[in-house]
Design an enzyme around this catalytic site. Structure first.
Site, PDB file in Angstrom:
ATOM      1  N   GLN A 122       0.841  -1.195   0.000  1.00 49.58           N
ATOM      2  CA  GLN A 122       0.000   0.000   0.000  1.00 49.58           C
ATOM      3  C   GLN A 122       0.878   1.248   0.000  1.00 49.58           C
ATOM      4  O   GLN A 122       1.589   1.508   0.972  1.00 49.58           O
ATOM      5  CB  GLN A 122      -0.888  -0.012   1.249  1.00 49.58           C
ATOM      6  CG  GLN A 122      -1.857   1.129   1.311  1.00 49.58           C
ATOM      7  CD  GLN A 122      -2.316   1.403   2.725  1.00 49.58           C
ATOM      8  OE1 GLN A 122      -1.598   1.149   3.681  1.00 49.58           O
ATOM      9  NE2 GLN A 122      -3.505   1.907   2.874  1.00 49.58           N
ATOM     10  N   SER A 155       1.090   6.449   2.611  1.00 48.58           N
ATOM     11  CA  SER A 155       1.730   7.425   3.507  1.00 48.58           C
ATOM     12  C   SER A 155       2.943   8.077   2.852  1.00 48.58           C
ATOM     13  O   SER A 155       3.672   7.437   2.087  1.00 48.58           O
ATOM     14  CB  SER A 155       2.201   6.738   4.789  1.00 48.58           C
ATOM     15  OG  SER A 155       1.126   6.161   5.471  1.00 48.58           O
ATOM     16  N   GLU A 215     -13.985  -3.568   6.694  1.00 52.90           N
ATOM     17  CA  GLU A 215     -14.224  -3.940   8.090  1.00 52.90           C
ATOM     18  C   GLU A 215     -13.892  -5.376   8.426  1.00 52.90           C
ATOM     19  O   GLU A 215     -14.109  -5.798   9.545  1.00 52.90           O
ATOM     20  CB  GLU A 215     -15.711  -3.710   8.427  1.00 52.90           C
ATOM     21  CG  GLU A 215     -16.125  -2.270   8.426  1.00 52.90           C
ATOM     22  CD  GLU A 215     -15.448  -1.505   9.528  1.00 52.90           C
ATOM     23  OE1 GLU A 215     -15.236  -0.295   9.355  1.00 52.90           O
ATOM     24  OE2 GLU A 215     -15.092  -2.126  10.531  1.00 52.90           O
ATOM     25  N   GLU A 241      -4.568   8.805  18.714  1.00 49.30           N
ATOM     26  CA  GLU A 241      -5.099  10.173  18.838  1.00 49.30           C
ATOM     27  C   GLU A 241      -6.169  10.414  17.774  1.00 49.30           C
ATOM     28  O   GLU A 241      -7.203  11.038  18.040  1.00 49.30           O
ATOM     29  CB  GLU A 241      -3.968  11.207  18.685  1.00 49.30           C
ATOM     30  CG  GLU A 241      -2.973  11.243  19.829  1.00 49.30           C
ATOM     31  CD  GLU A 241      -1.985  10.080  19.818  1.00 49.30           C
ATOM     32  OE1 GLU A 241      -1.863   9.408  18.775  1.00 49.30           O
ATOM     33  OE2 GLU A 241      -1.343   9.826  20.855  1.00 49.30           O
TER      34      GLU A 241
END
Ligand code: FAD
Length: 405
Positions: A107, A110, A225, A370
């Site tokens: 993937q 990022s 999911e 977070e």
């Protein structure tokens, strides 16, 4: 609510067992052809299984100790996105080798400046004839060095608002101009990489869905999911469950350790109830929504607590790597453990020590703790949106799960 799976004589169980009688040692290709690798996918790739049927198939195959193909990003994320938005040709070409693990996927999302705020990505793809020419850099790309293809997000319109100018590509990892540099981990293993793109030509037929619609598809990718239905180990489905660690430690005489074991048992039960709630929502045709974030938040912290306790329990051995008797209790964190041809025992890694070190990554990967808290604050508690202090606007990202503004 009935928490038990359907009984032993359920026809769906009998069907899987009959297949296993005919295929006592099924190969990855057998499992893929039968639709048992991703039973919830539509035929011919899966068997259109509803969530209960999916759990039954998983349960039967696990009991028969069937070794499943390993291709987590391919099966978990790339495949569902291709089913959602890929062309018929793309589905036919890429899905079968994803399912049998013969083509490993990574993937490429990022970047150094865009992890949580993924929509800020700067890698560019510019149309040139029948190709797109890609320049930029990705980071933390798990398994890039052993992958045949990657799902790539790149900016195709730099004038558009940041969420609207991104496209989604299938990237051949052997294309000219791709340089893969390893990043060493504190486990001593090598999973992560930096991936550099210099004038990499990707055929336009590798665009998935519509041009500039990649943000919507990225949400499909990350929203998958399936993992939240699984009751696997505490390291993102790998490694031991709390019950495995409790079982391995029995009897526990130390009163303080007993408290810690009681705590992980309670957390395990709570997580199981959240999993069942998610499953019930899916059966009713509802989207689980913020529950997925509640579960990820709790499960990732639980994973760290369990691995901490496991390591403390085995005493001095916990400081060693390669402790033979603990084999099977940690994830495949090393490239040597990720390849599609590796036997299961090797894929699960060498020791609890590795699992303990790896567990630090749980609260970062796939959206940080977070970020999960932000989602819960906004969607469950109804608190105001987080502010992007640099831009003075409400902040959102795919990993934050927020809606596209
Ligand atoms: C094991 C593992 C595997 C991974 N595999 C892949 C992969 O295969 N492909 C890929 O593309 N990526 C991968 N990643 C990267 C991962 O998705 C990112 O690390 C993650 O999204 C966080 O982004 P970042 O590292 O840039 O941190 P940042 O987004 O820079 O965050 C830094 C810190 O700031 C906090 N923060 C950021 N924004 C906010 C906010 N709005 N409110 C409060 N706090 C905030 C974060 O919680 C964090 O503590 C992987 C990561 C891990 C740990």
């Amino acid at each position: 609510m009935d928490f038990a799976l359907p009984a032993d004589d359920d026809p769906r169980r009998r069907e899987v067992r009959a297949w296993l009688d005919d295929h006592p040692e099924p190969s990855a290709a057998d499992l893929a052809a039968a639709g048992y690798v991703a039973p919830h996918w539509p035929a011919p790739y899966g068997i259109d299984a509803d969530p209960i049927h999916q759990l039954i198939v998983d349960d039967e195959l696990r009991h028969a100790r069937v070794r499943m193909p390993v291709n987590p990003i391919g099966i978990g994320w790339a495949g569902p996105t291709l089913l959602f938005a890929g062309s018929a040709d793309q589905q036919e070409r890429y899905l079968p080798p994803i399912l049998d693990g013969s083509e490993f996927w990574c993937q490429l999302f990022s970047e150094p400046g865009s992890g949580s705020d993924l929509a800020n990505l700067g890698t560019r793809a510019i149309r040139d004839g029948d190709d797109f020419v890609v320049n930029g850099q990705k980071i933390w790309t798990s398994g890039a060095h052993i992958s045949r293809f990657g799902i790539l997000l790149a900016r195709t319109d730099s004038e558009a608002p940041k969420h609207r100018g991104i496209s989604y590509f299938i990237c051949p990892m052997d294309a000219d101009g791709i340089e893969i540099r390893p990043i060493g981990e504190m486990t001593g293993g090598h999973t992560f990489n930096e991936v550099f793109f210099t004038d990499v030509r990707i055929p336009a037929i590798n665009l998935v869905g519509d041009l500039h619609d990649g943000w919507r598809l990225a949400k499909v990718t990350l929203g998958n999911e399936r993992i939240s239905l699984s009751s696997g180990g505490v390291l993102w489905g790998n490694g031991p469950t709390a019950l495995d660690v409790i079982e391995a430690a029995r009897p526990v005489a130390d009163p303080l350790l007993r408290q810690r074991y009681a705590q992980i048992y309670i957390e395990h039960r709570v997580l199981d109830l959240i999993r069942m709630r998610t499953l019930t929502a899916r059966l009713k045709g509802e989207q689980p929504g913020a529950e997925a974030s509640v579960r990820k938040l709790l499960a990732d912290q639980h994973g760290q607590v369990v691995m901490n306790l496991a390591r403390d329990t085995i005493g001095a051995d916990g400081m060693l790597t390669g402790v033979e008797q603990a084999r099977g209790f940690v994830p495949g964190t090393d490239s040597a453990n990720l390849g599609p041809d590796k036997p299961e025992s090797e894929m699960t890694g060498p020791s609890w020590h590795d699992g303990f070190l790896f567990s630090a990554a749980l609260t970062v990967g796939g959206g940080t703790t977070e970020v999960q808290r932000n989602i819960i604050a906004e969607r469950v508690l109804g608190l105001p949106h987080d502010l992007d202090v640099q831009r003075g606007q409400p902040w959102s990202s795919v990993r934050a799960g927020a809606d596209v503004p």
